[in-house]
Design an enzyme around this catalytic site. Structure first.
Site, PDB file in Angstrom:
ATOM      1  N   ASN A  62       0.829  -1.210   0.000  1.00  0.00           N
ATOM      2  CA  ASN A  62       0.000   0.000   0.000  1.00  0.00           C
ATOM      3  C   ASN A  62       0.858   1.252   0.000  1.00  0.00           C
ATOM      4  O   ASN A  62       0.597   2.214  -0.739  1.00  0.00           O
ATOM      5  CB  ASN A  62      -0.902   0.018   1.237  1.00  0.00           C
ATOM      6  CG  ASN A  62      -2.064  -0.945   1.138  1.00  0.00           C
ATOM      7  OD1 ASN A  62      -2.337  -1.510   0.086  1.00  0.00           O
ATOM      8  ND2 ASN A  62      -2.756  -1.140   2.249  1.00  0.00           N
ATOM      9  N   ARG A 382     -10.699  -4.236 -14.121  1.00  0.00           N
ATOM     10  CA  ARG A 382      -9.579  -5.097 -13.714  1.00  0.00           C
ATOM     11  C   ARG A 382     -10.038  -6.545 -13.832  1.00  0.00           C
ATOM     12  O   ARG A 382     -11.083  -6.908 -13.301  1.00  0.00           O
ATOM     13  CB  ARG A 382      -9.140  -4.805 -12.274  1.00  0.00           C
ATOM     14  CG  ARG A 382      -8.641  -3.380 -12.040  1.00  0.00           C
ATOM     15  CD  ARG A 382      -8.031  -3.241 -10.644  1.00  0.00           C
ATOM     16  NE  ARG A 382      -7.852  -1.858 -10.265  1.00  0.00           N
ATOM     17  CZ  ARG A 382      -6.805  -1.108 -10.600  1.00  0.00           C
ATOM     18  NH1 ARG A 382      -5.850  -1.628 -11.351  1.00  0.00           N
ATOM     19  NH2 ARG A 382      -6.719   0.150 -10.203  1.00  0.00           N
ATOM     20  N   ARG A 412      -5.087   1.858 -13.357  1.00  0.00           N
ATOM     21  CA  ARG A 412      -3.690   2.019 -12.957  1.00  0.00           C
ATOM     22  C   ARG A 412      -3.069   0.703 -12.489  1.00  0.00           C
ATOM     23  O   ARG A 412      -3.630  -0.018 -11.677  1.00  0.00           O
ATOM     24  CB  ARG A 412      -3.573   3.063 -11.845  1.00  0.00           C
ATOM     25  CG  ARG A 412      -2.165   3.655 -11.747  1.00  0.00           C
ATOM     26  CD  ARG A 412      -2.036   4.586 -10.557  1.00  0.00           C
ATOM     27  NE  ARG A 412      -2.947   5.693 -10.569  1.00  0.00           N
ATOM     28  CZ  ARG A 412      -2.672   6.905 -11.071  1.00  0.00           C
ATOM     29  NH1 ARG A 412      -1.516   7.131 -11.641  1.00  0.00           N
ATOM     30  NH2 ARG A 412      -3.562   7.870 -10.991  1.00  0.00           N
ATOM     31  N   HIS A 442     -15.188   3.429 -14.809  1.00  0.00           N
ATOM     32  CA  HIS A 442     -14.950   2.619 -13.608  1.00  0.00           C
ATOM     33  C   HIS A 442     -16.186   1.811 -13.232  1.00  0.00           C
ATOM     34  O   HIS A 442     -16.161   1.045 -12.280  1.00  0.00           O
ATOM     35  CB  HIS A 442     -14.551   3.564 -12.457  1.00  0.00           C
ATOM     36  CG  HIS A 442     -14.133   2.874 -11.208  1.00  0.00           C
ATOM     37  ND1 HIS A 442     -14.910   2.877 -10.059  1.00  0.00           N
ATOM     38  CD2 HIS A 442     -13.016   2.160 -10.907  1.00  0.00           C
ATOM     39  CE1 HIS A 442     -14.289   2.201  -9.114  1.00  0.00           C
ATOM     40  NE2 HIS A 442     -13.142   1.761  -9.596  1.00  0.00           N
ATOM     41  N   HIS A 596     -14.909  -3.605   0.300  1.00  0.00           N
ATOM     42  CA  HIS A 596     -14.897  -2.928  -0.991  1.00  0.00           C
ATOM     43  C   HIS A 596     -16.283  -2.557  -1.499  1.00  0.00           C
ATOM     44  O   HIS A 596     -16.419  -1.775  -2.429  1.00  0.00           O
ATOM     45  CB  HIS A 596     -14.176  -3.823  -2.018  1.00  0.00           C
ATOM     46  CG  HIS A 596     -13.787  -3.137  -3.279  1.00  0.00           C
ATOM     47  ND1 HIS A 596     -14.443  -3.319  -4.474  1.00  0.00           N
ATOM     48  CD2 HIS A 596     -12.786  -2.252  -3.536  1.00  0.00           C
ATOM     49  CE1 HIS A 596     -13.877  -2.595  -5.410  1.00  0.00           C
ATOM     50  NE2 HIS A 596     -12.865  -1.930  -4.878  1.00  0.00           N
TER      51      HIS A 596
END
Length: 724
Positions: A62, A382, A412, A442, A596
Site C-alpha cells: 500500500n 480489472r 492504474r 470505472h 470494498h
C-alpha cells in the site's frame, strides 16, 4: 494532524479560548491513518502468524503505491502549481509532502517492531529468516552453496565514482558496493531482477529462509574477488507513476493501445519520490549515494524490514498459522439453465467473497446458449490473469452473440493486463472499445438483450467490484442482477453513449456518474434532512473527501439526522464535533477480507431506499469517472443488504471507531462480533428457490441504530492464449 479549523473560537470552563476544533482532515494523512490500521492488524496477536505477515506485506505494498501515485501527484503540483492549497486542510503541496514524510517515518518505528515480533515468533515455530550479522557456521556453509547456485544470474556493473550512476529501475532492488579507497574508488551496482527473491533450506526440522538481496550482499567478496569492498547497501527506488495519456482516447483504438504501452515505459523512468536503503553506510557514502540517486534527503528511508516479504508463500506451515478455511459458496440454489427463469421474477444479489462469482459466469454461458439473446455488453476495469468471465464472453461470441467489451486501459497498474485482454477478446470475436478521453470508465455494468417475438427484454447487472474471480475471493463486494425493463433501457443508453465516446446521459432508473450520481446523493440527503430527528443515513464506501457531500452531511447532522458512515479508508470528515457532526458515527473495518462494497441507505423501515454501485464519495468518482448505481428494490435483496448493514453496525472486533480528532479506537468487548465472519455464516448458507414466486410484501427490517465450458473451436483457441 493536517486539518482545516473552524473560524469560530469556543471557550472552556475557565473562560479561556480553546483551540478551534478540526472539521476536515487532509486526504493523504487520512489515507496514512488507514494504512496504519492495516499495520495494527499485523501487530494483533489474535491474528494467525502468517496472516500477520500478510498484513505487513499489504502495508508495505500500500505504501509503495501511495508514494508512486499520491506523492507523485503532489510532486507534480509542487513543481507546477506550488501555491495551490488543499481545499480541506489549506496545506500547500510541499507542506503535504512534508506531513506525509513525517507520518511515514513515525510509522516506520511501528513497522520495525511488528517485523521483529513476527520474526521472533516464526523462529519459535522453526522458521528462521537468516540474519547474516549473527549466522551459525552451518547456516553460513549452506548459504554459501545457495550463493553459488545463483552467482551466474548476477551481472555487476563497476563504474568510476565520477561517472553517473546507472539507471535504477523503480520497484527493483540493487546491491551497491563502494570499492577501493582514495583515487582508486569505484562503485559496483548489482541488479537483482534475474535472481529469486528468496531461497530456503532445512536443517534439523527448522526451515531457513534466505533473503537473496542480503545473501548477495553478504557474499560480495566471492562475487567481486579482485576488488576491495569497503561498504555496501541494498537500495530500492520508488518512482513517480503519475504519468498521463494526452488526448489518447480521442485517437483511434490501435493508437490508444500504443500510447498506453509508451506510457508504461515512461512510468518506469520517472523521477524518484522515495529511496529505501538497507545497510550501514558512513555519512560520506550516504550523502554521495543520495546525491547520485537524486532523491531529497528527507525522502530517504533506512528500514530494517526486508523490502520483499514474498517468502511468506514458501513457508511450510501448520494450519494454525493461517485463517480457518472459508471457501466461497458455489451453490446458490440455481443451475445453468435456471437463471433466466428465476431472474424474470426475482432480483438476484450475490455477495462476495462469501458466495462464488461462478454463478455470474454461468449466467453468461446461459446467455451464450440462449437463441433469444441478441447481445451482451460489459465494462471491464480489472480482470484476473486467467479470467473465466473473459472465457465465457469469448464463448458467447463464438456462439454468434454480439459481445461488446469496454476495456478501460487506464486502470492504474493493470494497463498491460488490459492491453493483453483487448487483443485476446478481439481475436475471439468480441467487439472491444475503450474509455473516454478525460474520464475513466470505472462502472461495473453488464446487460443482456433478448428478443422474444416482437418484444425486447433485458437482464442487467450492476456491481460494486471488478469482474475478477481472484479479487472476488479477497474483497467484499456485491452484484445485483435484475430483469427490470427500465434498468435495462438505461444500461443500453449508457453503452450507446460510450460506443460514441460520449459521457453517458442522465437516465431514469440508474444513477450514472458524472452527470447524475452526486446530484442524486445530495437529493437523498436533503430528503432525510427534512425529516429532522427521524432522518436516517447509512453509507458504506471506501473513501470520502468530497467537500459538497461532507457539507451536506454536516447540515443533516445539525438537523438531527442520525448518520452512520462505514468507511474503510480515507475519511476527511471528523465525526462527533458538537454543533457540527455530533450525529455522525464513522467506523472502519479492516479484517480478513478487503472491504470494498458500496452501499447507500436513506431512511428506515418501509421508507428506506437502498442503492449499490461502483463509486466512492471521492471527487474523482463524482466528477471524473463513469460510475453506475442501481436501487435495491425487492424484499429479498433489501433484507440481505440490511443484514450487511446490521453486521457492520454490531462489529466491535474488527471495526475501529473514528474519534473527533481523526484518530481511531477499537471499542471494547468485541470478541465474536466480526461482521465478516457473521456475513460469511449468513451468505454461504443462503439459497434461492427457483420455483418460489416473488413475495408480495417486504419483510420488516430493523431501523439503524441511532448512533468453463469445453465446447467451440474458437473458445479452445481463446483458452490457449492464456497459456502463452
Amino acid at each position: 494532524m493536517a486539518v482545516k479549523e473552524k473560524e469560530k473560537v469556543k471557550k472552556n470552563a475557565s473562560g479561556k479560548p480553546e483551540a478551534p476544533e478540526a472539521t476536515y482532515i487532509n486526504r493523504e494523512i487520512s489515507w496514512l491513518a488507514f494504512n496504519q490500521r492495516v499495520l495494527l492488524e499485523a501487530a494483533d496477536p489474535t491474528v494467525p502468524l502468517l496472516e500477520r505477515l500478510k498484513f505487513l506485506m499489504i502495508y508495505q505494498s500500500n505504501l509503495e503505491e501511495f508514494y508512486r501515485v499520491r506523492i507523485g501527484i503532489l510532486t507534480h503540483h509542487a513543481l507546477l502549481t506550488p501555491d495551490l492549497r488543499d481545499p480541506l486542510s489549506g496545506m500547500l503541496p510541499s507542506e503535504q509532502i512534508q506531513a506525509v514524510l513525517k507520518v511515514t517515518k513515525e510509522q516506520q518505528t511501528l513497522m520495525e517492531s511488528v517485523w521483529k515480533a513476527i520474526r521472533e515468533e516464526l523462529k519459535a515455530h522453526s522458521v528462521d529468516v537468516l540474519d547474516f550479522k549473527k549466522v551459525s557456521k552451518v547456516d553460513e556453509l549452506m548459504s554459501k552453496k545457495l550463493f553459488g547456485d545463483i552467482k551466474g544470474m548476477l551481472n555487476p556493473q563497476i563504474i568510476d565514482m565520477t561517472k553517473p550512476l546507472p539507471f535504477l529501475w523503480g520497484e527493483e532492488s540493487y546491491v551497491i558496493a563502494f570499492l577501493g579507497r582514495g583515487s582508486e574508488q569505484k562503485l559496483a551496482v548489482i541488479p537483482l531482477d534475474r535472481a529469486p527473491s528468496y531461497l530456503s533450506f532445512e536443517i534439523d526440522g527448522c526451515q531457513k529462509i534466505v533473503l537473496t538481496d542480503r545473501l548477495i550482499r553478504h557474499f560480495l567478496p566471492l562475487l567481486l574477488k579482485k576488488e576491495e569492498i569497503v561498504q555496501s547497501a541494498i537500495v530500492k527506488v520508488t518512482r513517480n507513476a503519475d504519468v498521463f495519456l494526452t488526448s489518447a482516447a480521442s485517437a483511434k483504438d490501435e493508437d490508444l493501445r500504443q500510447k498506453t504501452v509508451a506510457m508504461l515505459t515512461k512510468r518506469k523512468r520517472e523521477i524518484p519520490v522515495r529511496a529505501q536503503i538497507y545497510g550501514k553506510l558512513n555519512d560520506t557514502a550516504m550523502a554521495f549515494l543520495i546525491k547520485k540517486l537524486r532523491v531529497p534527503e528527507n525522502s530517504v528511508f533506512t528500514p530494517n524490514v526486508p523490502f520483499d516479504l514474498s517468502f511468506r508463500s514458501g513457508i511450510s506451515s501448520q494450519d494454525h498459522f493461517r485463517y480457518e478455511e472459508r471457501k466461497p459458496a458455489r451453490d446458490i440454489g440455481l443451475k445453468k439453465g435456471e437463471y433466466f427463469r428465476y431472474i424474470e421474477d426475482h432480483d438476484l444479489l450475490l455477495s462476495f467473497p462469501f458466495q462464488s462469482m461462478l454463478p455470474f459466469v454461468d449466467l453468461i454461458y446461459e446467455a451464450a446458449d440462449d437463441p433469444e439473446v441478441l447481445s451482451i455488453k460489459i465494462t471491464l476495469y480489472r480482470m484476473s490473469a486467467s479470467s473465466k468471465i473473459a472465457a465465457a464472453l469469448a464463448y458467447a461470441a463464438d456462439r454468434g452473440k454480439d459481445v461488446l467489451c469496454l476495456l478501460e486501459l487506464r486502470a492504474r497498474f493493470d494497463e498491460q493486463n488490459n492491453i493483453d485482454y483487448s487483443e485476446m477478446l478481439e481475436d475471439a470475436g468480441c467487439r472491444v472499445i475503450y474509455g473516454l478521453e478525460d474520464k475513466k470508465v470505472h462502472s461495473k455494468l453488464f446487460v443482456i438483450t433478448r428478443q422474444h417475438g416482437g418484444n425486447i427484454s433485458y437482464i442487467t447487472q450492476v456491481g460494486t467490484g471488478n469482474y475478477n474471480e481472484v479479487t472476488g475471493e479477497q474483497y467484499t463486494d456485491l452484484s445485483l442482477i435484475t430483469s427490470d425493463e427500465a434498468a435495462g433501457r438505461d444500461a443500453e443508453a449508457v453503452f450507446a453513449a460510450l460506443i460514441n465516446k460520449e459521457v453517458p446521459p442522465e437516465v431514469h432508473t440508474l444513477w450514472i456518474a458524472p452527470l447524475s450520481f452526486k446530484s442524486r446523493v445530495l437529493e437523498m440527503l436533503d430528503r432525510e434532512k427534512e425529516k429532522g430527528d427521524a432522518g436516517r443515513v447509512s453509507i458504506k464506501v471506501n473513501s470520502l473527501n468530497s467537500l459538497d457531500i461532507m457539507e451536506k452531511l454536516i447540515e443533516c447532522s445539525q438537523a438531527g439526522v442520525q448518520i452512520e458512515l462505514f468507511i474503510r479508508g480515507i475519511c476527511c470528515l471528523c465525526p462527533g464535533i458538537p454543533g457540527e457532526t455530533e450525529n455522525i458515527v464513522v467506523k472502519s473495518v479492516v479484517g480478513r477480507w478487503l472491504e470494498h462494497s458500496r452501499i447507500y441507505s436513506f431512511g428506515a423501515g418501509a421508507d428506506q431506499r437502498l442503492f449499490i454501485g461502483s463509486g466512492d464519495l471521492l471527487n474523482r468518482n463524482l466528477n471524473r469517472r463513469v460510475e453506475a448505481f442501481m436501487e435495491v428494490r425487492t424484499p429479498e435483496t433489501r433484507a440481505q443488504i440490511n443484514v450487511i448493514l446490521t453486521a457492520l453496525r454490531n462489529d466491535r472486533e474488527k471495526a475501529r471507531r473514528m474519534q473527533s480528532d481523526g484518530s481511531y479506537v477499537r471499542e471494547p468487548g468485541g470478541e465474536g462480533t466480526s461482521s465478516q465472519e457473521a456475513l460469511y455464516r449468513y451468505f454461504s448458507k443462503l439459497r434461492v428457490n427457483p420455483e418460489e414466486p416473488a413475495p408480495a410484501e417486504e419483510p420488516v427490517v430493523p431501523e439503524p441504530a441511532e448512533t468453463a465450458k469445453e465446447t467451440g473451436g474458437l473458445f479452445q483457441r481463446f483458452r490457449s492464449l492464456f497459456r502463452r
